[in-house]
Design a protein around this motif. Structure first.
Motif, PDB file in Angstrom:
ATOM      1  N   ILE A   1       0.832  -1.211   0.000  1.00 25.00           N
ATOM      2  CA  ILE A   1       0.000   0.000   0.000  1.00 25.00           C
ATOM      3  C   ILE A   1       0.869   1.265   0.000  1.00 25.00           C
ATOM      4  CG2 ILE A   1      -2.018  -1.118   1.041  1.00 25.00           C
ATOM      5  CD1 ILE A   1      -1.196   0.266   3.717  1.00 25.00           C
ATOM      6  N   ASP A   2       2.131   1.110  -0.406  1.00 20.66           N
ATOM      7  CA  ASP A   2       3.077   2.232  -0.520  1.00 20.66           C
ATOM      8  C   ASP A   2       3.321   2.933   0.819  1.00 20.66           C
ATOM      9  OD1 ASP A   2       3.393   1.808  -3.280  1.00 20.66           O
ATOM     10  OD2 ASP A   2       1.570   2.972  -3.684  1.00 20.66           O
ATOM     11  N   PHE A   3       3.477   2.129   1.866  1.00 24.04           N
ATOM     12  CA  PHE A   3       3.810   2.677   3.177  1.00 24.04           C
ATOM     13  C   PHE A   3       5.147   3.397   3.088  1.00 24.04           C
ATOM     14  CE2 PHE A   3       5.524   2.527   7.492  1.00 24.04           C
ATOM     15  CZ  PHE A   3       4.428   2.928   8.237  1.00 24.04           C
ATOM     16  N   VAL A   4       5.248   4.553   3.720  1.00 23.65           N
ATOM     17  CA  VAL A   4       6.480   5.337   3.695  1.00 23.65           C
ATOM     18  C   VAL A   4       7.272   5.017   4.960  1.00 23.65           C
ATOM     19  CG1 VAL A   4       7.448   7.666   3.684  1.00 23.65           C
ATOM     20  CG2 VAL A   4       5.400   7.153   2.339  1.00 23.65           C
ATOM     21  N   TRP A   5       8.379   4.307   4.785  1.00 22.58           N
ATOM     22  CA  TRP A   5       9.197   3.897   5.926  1.00 22.58           C
ATOM     23  C   TRP A   5      10.049   5.046   6.448  1.00 22.58           C
ATOM     24  CZ3 TRP A   5       7.560  -0.341   8.007  1.00 22.58           C
ATOM     25  CH2 TRP A   5       7.003  -1.343   7.210  1.00 22.58           C
ATOM     26  N   ASP A   6      10.460   5.947   5.558  1.00 16.90           N
ATOM     27  CA  ASP A   6      11.311   7.063   5.948  1.00 16.90           C
ATOM     28  C   ASP A   6      10.720   8.341   5.362  1.00 16.90           C
ATOM     29  OD1 ASP A   6      13.323   9.012   6.228  1.00 16.90           O
ATOM     30  OD2 ASP A   6      14.923   7.529   6.013  1.00 16.90           O
ATOM     31  N   VAL A   7      10.041   9.105   6.186  1.00 20.93           N
ATOM     32  CA  VAL A   7       9.331  10.295   5.724  1.00 20.93           C
ATOM     33  C   VAL A   7      10.310  11.345   5.206  1.00 20.93           C
ATOM     34  CG1 VAL A   7       7.786  12.182   6.408  1.00 20.93           C
ATOM     35  CG2 VAL A   7       7.380   9.877   7.261  1.00 20.93           C
ATOM     36  N   ARG A   8      11.433  11.526   5.880  1.00 19.83           N
ATOM     37  CA  ARG A   8      12.418  12.521   5.423  1.00 19.83           C
ATOM     38  C   ARG A   8      12.953  12.184   4.039  1.00 19.83           C
ATOM     39  NH1 ARG A   8      15.715  13.496  11.011  1.00 19.83           N
ATOM     40  NH2 ARG A   8      14.120  14.796  11.980  1.00 19.83           N
ATOM     41  N   GLU A   9      13.242  10.900   3.824  1.00 20.72           N
ATOM     42  CA  GLU A   9      13.735  10.477   2.507  1.00 20.72           C
ATOM     43  C   GLU A   9      12.669  10.712   1.439  1.00 20.72           C
ATOM     44  OE1 GLU A   9      16.316   9.192  -0.362  1.00 20.72           O
ATOM     45  OE2 GLU A   9      16.783   9.635   1.720  1.00 20.72           O
ATOM     46  N   LYS A  10      11.440  10.401   1.756  1.00 28.81           N
ATOM     47  CA  LYS A  10      10.329  10.606   0.817  1.00 28.81           C
ATOM     48  C   LYS A  10      10.168  12.089   0.490  1.00 28.81           C
ATOM     49  CE  LYS A  10       6.599   9.265  -1.424  1.00 28.81           C
ATOM     50  NZ  LYS A  10       6.658   8.453  -2.611  1.00 28.81           N
ATOM     51  N   GLN A  11      10.259  12.938   1.504  1.00 25.85           N
ATOM     52  CA  GLN A  11      10.151  14.381   1.279  1.00 25.85           C
ATOM     53  C   GLN A  11      11.306  14.885   0.421  1.00 25.85           C
ATOM     54  OE1 GLN A  11       9.897  15.691   5.358  1.00 25.85           O
ATOM     55  NE2 GLN A  11       7.660  15.770   5.301  1.00 25.85           N
ATOM     56  N   PHE A  12      12.509  14.369   0.664  1.00 31.19           N
ATOM     57  CA  PHE A  12      13.664  14.761  -0.144  1.00 31.19           C
ATOM     58  C   PHE A  12      13.433  14.391  -1.612  1.00 31.19           C
ATOM     59  CE2 PHE A  12      17.638  13.734  -2.263  1.00 31.19           C
ATOM     60  CZ  PHE A  12      18.335  14.924  -2.127  1.00 31.19           C
ATOM     61  N   GLU A  13      12.966  13.160  -1.848  1.00 32.64           N
ATOM     62  CA  GLU A  13      12.711  12.711  -3.217  1.00 32.64           C
ATOM     63  C   GLU A  13      11.670  13.584  -3.901  1.00 32.64           C
ATOM     64  OE1 GLU A  13      11.588   8.612  -2.857  1.00 32.64           O
ATOM     65  OE2 GLU A  13      13.559   8.011  -2.112  1.00 32.64           O
ATOM     66  N   GLN A  14      10.605  13.936  -3.173  1.00 34.16           N
ATOM     67  CA  GLN A  14       9.570  14.792  -3.755  1.00 34.16           C
ATOM     68  C   GLN A  14      10.117  16.184  -4.074  1.00 34.16           C
ATOM     69  OE1 GLN A  14       6.490  14.494  -0.768  1.00 34.16           O
ATOM     70  NE2 GLN A  14       5.405  12.914  -1.913  1.00 34.16           N
ATOM     71  N   ASN A  15      10.869  16.748  -3.132  1.00 41.49           N
ATOM     72  CA  ASN A  15      11.435  18.089  -3.349  1.00 41.49           C
ATOM     73  C   ASN A  15      12.434  18.086  -4.500  1.00 41.49           C
ATOM     74  OD1 ASN A  15       9.911  19.132  -1.264  1.00 41.49           O
ATOM     75  ND2 ASN A  15      11.550  18.973   0.238  1.00 41.49           N
ATOM     76  N   LEU A  16      13.238  17.048  -4.592  1.00 44.41           N
ATOM     77  CA  LEU A  16      14.197  16.936  -5.692  1.00 44.41           C
ATOM     78  C   LEU A  16      13.468  16.848  -7.034  1.00 44.41           C
ATOM     79  CD1 LEU A  16      17.147  16.705  -6.569  1.00 44.41           C
ATOM     80  CD2 LEU A  16      16.962  14.222  -6.234  1.00 44.41           C
ATOM     81  N   GLY A  17      12.407  16.083  -7.075  1.00 47.11           N
ATOM     82  CA  GLY A  17      11.613  15.981  -8.296  1.00 47.11           C
ATOM     83  C   GLY A  17      11.022  17.317  -8.707  1.00 47.11           C
ATOM     84  N   GLU A  18      10.507  18.049  -7.734  1.00 50.12           N
ATOM     85  CA  GLU A  18       9.951  19.374  -8.017  1.00 50.12           C
ATOM     86  C   GLU A  18      11.046  20.328  -8.501  1.00 50.12           C
ATOM     87  OE1 GLU A  18       7.871  20.621  -4.502  1.00 50.12           O
ATOM     88  OE2 GLU A  18       6.476  18.931  -4.622  1.00 50.12           O
ATOM     89  N   LEU A  19      12.226  20.230  -7.902  1.00 43.84           N
ATOM     90  CA  LEU A  19      13.350  21.080  -8.306  1.00 43.84           C
ATOM     91  C   LEU A  19      13.769  20.781  -9.737  1.00 43.84           C
ATOM     92  CD1 LEU A  19      15.397  23.236  -7.469  1.00 43.84           C
ATOM     93  CD2 LEU A  19      16.832  21.394  -6.558  1.00 43.84           C
ATOM     94  N   ARG A  20      13.779  19.498 -10.106  1.00 48.12           N
ATOM     95  CA  ARG A  20      14.134  19.140 -11.502  1.00 48.12           C
ATOM     96  C   ARG A  20      13.120  19.698 -12.475  1.00 48.12           C
ATOM     97  NH1 ARG A  20      15.956  13.076  -9.867  1.00 48.12           N
ATOM     98  NH2 ARG A  20      18.148  13.565  -9.507  1.00 48.12           N
ATOM     99  N   ILE A  21      11.857  19.620 -12.129  1.00 44.50           N
ATOM    100  CA  ILE A  21      10.805  20.181 -13.008  1.00 44.50           C
ATOM    101  C   ILE A  21      10.989  21.683 -13.144  1.00 44.50           C
ATOM    102  CG2 ILE A  21       8.325  20.617 -13.193  1.00 44.50           C
ATOM    103  CD1 ILE A  21       7.925  17.828 -11.884  1.00 44.50           C
ATOM    104  N   TYR A  22      11.240  22.343 -12.028  1.00 47.74           N
ATOM    105  CA  TYR A  22      11.463  23.799 -12.045  1.00 47.74           C
ATOM    106  C   TYR A  22      12.651  24.156 -12.939  1.00 47.74           C
ATOM    107  CZ  TYR A  22      12.665  28.474 -10.451  1.00 47.74           C
ATOM    108  OH  TYR A  22      12.970  29.803 -10.412  1.00 47.74           O
ATOM    109  N   LYS A  23      13.740  23.377 -12.819  1.00 47.21           N
ATOM    110  CA  LYS A  23      14.938  23.638 -13.604  1.00 47.21           C
ATOM    111  C   LYS A  23      14.656  23.482 -15.091  1.00 47.21           C
ATOM    112  CE  LYS A  23      19.697  22.280 -14.309  1.00 47.21           C
ATOM    113  NZ  LYS A  23      20.739  21.323 -14.081  1.00 47.21           N
ATOM    114  N   GLU A  24      13.881  22.453 -15.450  1.00 51.85           N
ATOM    115  CA  GLU A  24      13.554  22.218 -16.869  1.00 51.85           C
ATOM    116  C   GLU A  24      12.696  23.348 -17.426  1.00 51.85           C
ATOM    117  OE1 GLU A  24      11.728  18.400 -17.359  1.00 51.85           O
ATOM    118  OE2 GLU A  24      13.436  17.341 -16.498  1.00 51.85           O
ATOM    119  N   MET A  25      11.860  23.913 -16.610  1.00 52.86           N
ATOM    120  CA  MET A  25      10.941  24.955 -17.075  1.00 52.86           C
ATOM    121  C   MET A  25      11.615  26.332 -17.147  1.00 52.86           C
ATOM    122  SD  MET A  25       7.471  23.755 -15.157  1.00 52.86           S
ATOM    123  CE  MET A  25       6.466  25.029 -15.832  1.00 52.86           C
ATOM    124  N   ASN A  26      12.720  26.483 -16.455  1.00 50.93           N
ATOM    125  CA  ASN A  26      13.368  27.817 -16.413  1.00 50.93           C
ATOM    126  C   ASN A  26      14.743  27.793 -17.014  1.00 50.93           C
ATOM    127  OD1 ASN A  26      11.267  29.269 -15.087  1.00 50.93           O
ATOM    128  ND2 ASN A  26      11.698  28.012 -13.313  1.00 50.93           N
TER     129      ASN A  26
END
Length: 143
Positions: A118-143
């Motif tokens: 059910i996609d349990f998140v074992w490490d919330v900090r790691e998950k947040q880092f991955e999400q933020n990194l993904g958002e940063l990559r999208i931002y970089k591609e758009m700008n």
């Protein structure tokens, strides 16, 4: 299901003939049947685990994720406990820890798999880092 600690203790005192640490007493098949008829919970740990897991599935359906805040009562506390138990579980799987024989966990391979399914998140900090990194990559591609 009956979960009240008073009744669990009463049953323990009345006799758990399968437990060699307790003396044999008057718990017989008739009494066990009577307790089964009122849905007595014989394994409180397993019952609680299943109950919280089902609550987590409901939370996921309602929210689209399994990141339950600690402030979310019993479910939040249980989710945090599962993360701690997972660390113990992983330690038990390795030979690196000399004290691993002293560790115990309520997690089993099947329970870990159910949570992973059910996609349990074992490490919330790691998950947040991955999400933020993904958002940063999208931002970089758009700008």
């Amino acid at each position: 299901r009956i979960e009240h600690a008073k009744y669990v203790r009463w049953i323990e005192l009345d006799g758990n003939e399968d437990n060699i640490e307790l003396p044999k007493t008057s718990m017989n098949e008739q009494r066990k049947k009577l307790l089964d008829d009122v849905d007595f919970v014989w394994d409180a740990v397993a019952h609680t685990w299943i109950t919280r897991y089902e609550e987590l599935c409901d939370f996921r359906r309602a929210n689209g994720h399994c990141v339950v805040p600690r402030s979310n009562g019993r479910l939040g506390a249980w989710v945090e406990k599962m993360r701690i138990e997972h660390k113990k579980y992983n330690t038990l799987l390795t030979e690196e820890n000399p004290n691993h024989s002293k560790l115990k966990t309520i997690l089993t391979h099947d329970r870990v798999q159910k949570l992973n399914d059910i996609d349990f998140v074992w490490d919330v900090r790691e998950k947040q880092f991955e999400q933020n990194l993904g958002e940063l990559r999208i931002y970089k591609e758009m700008n």
